[in-house]
Scaffold this motif. Structure first.
Motif, PDB file in Angstrom:
ATOM      1  N   LYS A 281       0.960  -1.160  -0.041  1.00  0.00           N
ATOM      2  CA  LYS A 281       0.055  -0.020  -0.074  1.00  0.00           C
ATOM      3  C   LYS A 281       0.889   1.323  -0.052  1.00  0.00           C
ATOM      4  CE  LYS A 281      -3.813   2.407   2.463  1.00  0.00           C
ATOM      5  NZ  LYS A 281      -4.853   2.308   3.463  1.00  0.00           N
ATOM      6  N   VAL A 282       1.884   1.300   0.628  1.00  0.00           N
ATOM      7  CA  VAL A 282       2.960   2.367   1.096  1.00  0.00           C
ATOM      8  C   VAL A 282       3.794   2.722  -0.198  1.00  0.00           C
ATOM      9  CG1 VAL A 282       2.438   2.825   3.217  1.00  0.00           C
ATOM     10  CG2 VAL A 282       4.360   1.535   2.477  1.00  0.00           C
ATOM     11  N   GLY A 283       4.132   1.625  -1.024  1.00  0.00           N
ATOM     12  CA  GLY A 283       5.122   1.486  -1.965  1.00  0.00           C
ATOM     13  C   GLY A 283       6.165   1.151  -1.762  1.00  0.00           C
ATOM     14  N   ALA A 284       6.729   0.541  -0.627  1.00  0.00           N
ATOM     15  CA  ALA A 284       7.938   0.186  -0.406  1.00  0.00           C
ATOM     16  C   ALA A 284       8.530  -0.897  -1.133  1.00  0.00           C
ATOM     17  CB  ALA A 284       8.124  -0.371   0.843  1.00  0.00           C
ATOM     18  N   ASP A 285       9.936  -0.818  -1.616  1.00  0.00           N
ATOM     19  CA  ASP A 285      10.325  -1.686  -2.665  1.00  0.00           C
ATOM     20  C   ASP A 285      10.479  -3.198  -2.094  1.00  0.00           C
ATOM     21  OD1 ASP A 285      10.911  -0.025  -4.943  1.00  0.00           O
ATOM     22  OD2 ASP A 285      11.559   1.129  -3.137  1.00  0.00           O
ATOM     23  N   ASP A 286      10.818  -3.195  -0.821  1.00  0.00           N
ATOM     24  CA  ASP A 286      11.186  -4.596  -0.350  1.00  0.00           C
ATOM     25  C   ASP A 286      10.859  -4.674   1.330  1.00  0.00           C
ATOM     26  OD1 ASP A 286      12.142  -7.175  -0.342  1.00  0.00           O
ATOM     27  OD2 ASP A 286      14.157  -6.710  -1.071  1.00  0.00           O
ATOM     28  N   PHE A 287      10.686  -5.782   1.829  1.00  0.00           N
ATOM     29  CA  PHE A 287      10.410  -5.856   3.074  1.00  0.00           C
ATOM     30  C   PHE A 287      11.399  -7.278   3.597  1.00  0.00           C
ATOM     31  CE2 PHE A 287       8.450  -8.656   6.470  1.00  0.00           C
ATOM     32  CZ  PHE A 287       8.260  -7.696   7.291  1.00  0.00           C
ATOM     33  N   ILE A 288      12.152  -6.895   4.656  1.00  0.00           N
ATOM     34  CA  ILE A 288      12.980  -7.849   5.349  1.00  0.00           C
ATOM     35  C   ILE A 288      12.645  -7.882   6.690  1.00  0.00           C
ATOM     36  CG2 ILE A 288      15.448  -8.541   5.677  1.00  0.00           C
ATOM     37  CD1 ILE A 288      14.749  -8.442   2.775  1.00  0.00           C
ATOM     38  N   ALA A 289      12.560  -8.996   7.236  1.00  0.00           N
ATOM     39  CA  ALA A 289      12.285  -9.319   8.768  1.00  0.00           C
ATOM     40  C   ALA A 289      13.495  -9.427   9.299  1.00  0.00           C
ATOM     41  CB  ALA A 289      11.549 -10.696   8.999  1.00  0.00           C
ATOM     42  N   LYS A 290      13.807  -8.649  10.556  1.00  0.00           N
ATOM     43  CA  LYS A 290      14.841  -8.645  11.086  1.00  0.00           C
ATOM     44  C   LYS A 290      15.140 -10.048  11.774  1.00  0.00           C
ATOM     45  CE  LYS A 290      15.084  -3.763  12.804  1.00  0.00           C
ATOM     46  NZ  LYS A 290      14.631  -2.988  14.080  1.00  0.00           N
ATOM     47  N   PHE A 291      16.414 -10.319  12.105  1.00  0.00           N
ATOM     48  CA  PHE A 291      17.697  -9.595  11.525  1.00  0.00           C
ATOM     49  C   PHE A 291      18.468 -10.950  11.021  1.00  0.00           C
ATOM     50  CE2 PHE A 291      22.021  -8.156  11.868  1.00  0.00           C
ATOM     51  CZ  PHE A 291      21.780  -7.034  11.669  1.00  0.00           C
ATOM     52  N   HIS A 292      18.679 -10.665   9.627  1.00  0.00           N
ATOM     53  CA  HIS A 292      19.466 -11.669   9.114  1.00  0.00           C
ATOM     54  C   HIS A 292      20.519 -10.895   8.178  1.00  0.00           C
ATOM     55  CE1 HIS A 292      20.924 -14.966   6.630  1.00  0.00           C
ATOM     56  NE2 HIS A 292      20.384 -16.071   7.262  1.00  0.00           N
ATOM     57  N   PRO A 293      21.838 -10.709   8.473  1.00  0.00           N
ATOM     58  CA  PRO A 293      22.731  -9.888   7.830  1.00  0.00           C
ATOM     59  C   PRO A 293      22.833 -10.260   6.429  1.00  0.00           C
ATOM     60  CG  PRO A 293      23.882 -10.947   9.593  1.00  0.00           C
ATOM     61  CD  PRO A 293      22.465 -11.307   9.699  1.00  0.00           C
ATOM     62  N   ASP A 294      22.915 -11.538   5.975  1.00  0.00           N
ATOM     63  CA  ASP A 294      23.017 -11.752   4.556  1.00  0.00           C
ATOM     64  C   ASP A 294      22.013 -11.500   3.677  1.00  0.00           C
ATOM     65  OD1 ASP A 294      25.366 -13.163   5.150  1.00  0.00           O
ATOM     66  OD2 ASP A 294      24.826 -15.160   4.669  1.00  0.00           O
ATOM     67  N   GLU A 295      20.691 -11.584   4.131  1.00  0.00           N
ATOM     68  CA  GLU A 295      19.813 -11.261   3.357  1.00  0.00           C
ATOM     69  C   GLU A 295      19.401  -9.567   3.434  1.00  0.00           C
ATOM     70  OE1 GLU A 295      15.816 -12.665   5.072  1.00  0.00           O
ATOM     71  OE2 GLU A 295      16.429 -14.676   4.984  1.00  0.00           O
ATOM     72  N   LEU A 296      19.813  -8.990   4.480  1.00  0.00           N
ATOM     73  CA  LEU A 296      19.928  -7.524   4.535  1.00  0.00           C
ATOM     74  C   LEU A 296      20.748  -6.884   3.362  1.00  0.00           C
ATOM     75  CD1 LEU A 296      18.748  -4.996   5.710  1.00  0.00           C
ATOM     76  CD2 LEU A 296      20.467  -5.161   7.540  1.00  0.00           C
ATOM     77  N   ALA A 297      22.041  -7.484   3.476  1.00  0.00           N
ATOM     78  CA  ALA A 297      23.187  -7.120   2.622  1.00  0.00           C
ATOM     79  C   ALA A 297      22.635  -7.150   1.014  1.00  0.00           C
ATOM     80  CB  ALA A 297      24.461  -7.436   2.925  1.00  0.00           C
TER      81      ALA A 297
END
Length: 308
Positions: A281-297
């Motif tokens: 709805k707000v137009g974010a490009d991605d959603f990452i659940a905390k906290f996994h450094p590999d996925e975030l990077a």
């Protein structure tokens, strides 16, 4: 099913309106505390707890609830207070943070209130428990303290913030060295966790303590450059933040011409069935659940875009 969908629809209506629901509770004494309802699975009278050897002193025991074994953390002790003594009258707030389920032992549970994020303020400086607060608000003329649960959990079981060698070897941001990664998070622990993980990308990092502070800074950068993406490669934002939450921050960015090309990665300990609808709805490009450094990077590398 219709009940679940109605609940989803009701909550997604809050998106972009900077609103939230807080569950109010007490530890020892009169002081009220709050936790975002989105993080709460259920609240129940404290069941019998099983003591286990070598548990962290802040963990009062293990509870067996609906076929799942859950650690029960004494929130009063975890924030420097005295332990909650009478377990027969105490409650457990079962919540999901950082991809795991925990039980938080509290003295009493009051009710749920609906409020605005702009009524949630950064904690005052100099108070004894300030290091365990992410925000405060006022309800019925009394101060409600919102605890930094990520800090508490990190003290009990520290998270790994290092990107694996395998993933690090695939990261290449040479074409974006002149840009910054912008981080918005109200928890000092979470900000530093994200910063340590993204340092692997070798880019400059700038941080803000809430959505309003981030929005003001991004607009300043846009005024200097003409378009914020000339300087900022990607924004990594928490959702729960005082004054302006991550959903509202994203909506503001996407509705502001000089900011709208900025890629936004929402990075949060919130989980559940509502998030994907809200993110869309707000137009974010991605959603990452905390906290996994590999996925975030990897997500940040993806949204920085191809080499120029």
């Amino acid at each position: 099913m219709s009940g679940i969908l109605d609940s989803v629809n009701q909550r997604t209506q809050l998106v972009g309106q900077n609103r939230l629901e807080l569950l109010l509770f007490r530890l020892n004494g009169r002081q009220r505390f709050g936790i975002n309802v989105f993080k709460v699975r259920e609240v129940l009278q404290c069941p019998a707890l099983t003591a286990m050897p070598k548990l962290n002193p802040l963990v009062r025991g293990i509870a067996h609830i609906r076929g799942q074994t859950i650690s029960v953390i004494d929130l009063s002790m975890a924030t420097g207070g005295r332990r909650i003594e009478d377990l027969k009258t105490a409650f457990i707030v079962i919540a999901e943070y950082n991809r795991s389920v925990q039980g938080f032992l509290v003295g009493a549970v009051e009710r749920i209130i609906n409020t605005n994020w702009d009524a949630i303020m950064p904690p005052p400086q100099g108070t004894g428990r300030a290091s365990y607060l992410t925000a405060v608000t006022e309800v019925e003329g009394e101060l409600v303290e919102i605890l930094d649960v990520e800090k508490i959990l990190n003290e009990i079981s520290p998270l790994n913030t290092e990107v694996s060698a395998e993933v690090a070897s695939t990261l290449n941001t040479d074409a974006h060295k002149d840009k910054i990664i912008f981080i918005a998070d109200d928890s000092s622990v979470a900000r530093n966790q994200v910063k340590r993980a993204l340092t692997t990308l070798g880019m400059e990092i700038e941080m803000a303590k809430n959505g309003l502070e981030a929005l003001k800074r991004l607009k300043e950068i846009a005024e200097e450059t003409g378009d914020v993406t000339d300087k900022v490669g990607v924004l990594v934002s928490d959702i729960e933040m005082p004054e302006m939450d991550g959903y509202t921050l994203t909506a503001e960015i996407k509705n502001t011409p000089e900011l709208q090309k900025l890629h936004v990665v929402l990075h949060t300990s919130l989980s559940g069935v509502f998030n994907q609808a809200m993110v869309k709805k707000v137009g974010a490009d991605d959603f990452i659940a905390k906290f996994h450094p590999d996925e975030l990077a990897s997500a940040v590398q993806k949204w920085l875009g191809p080499e120029e």
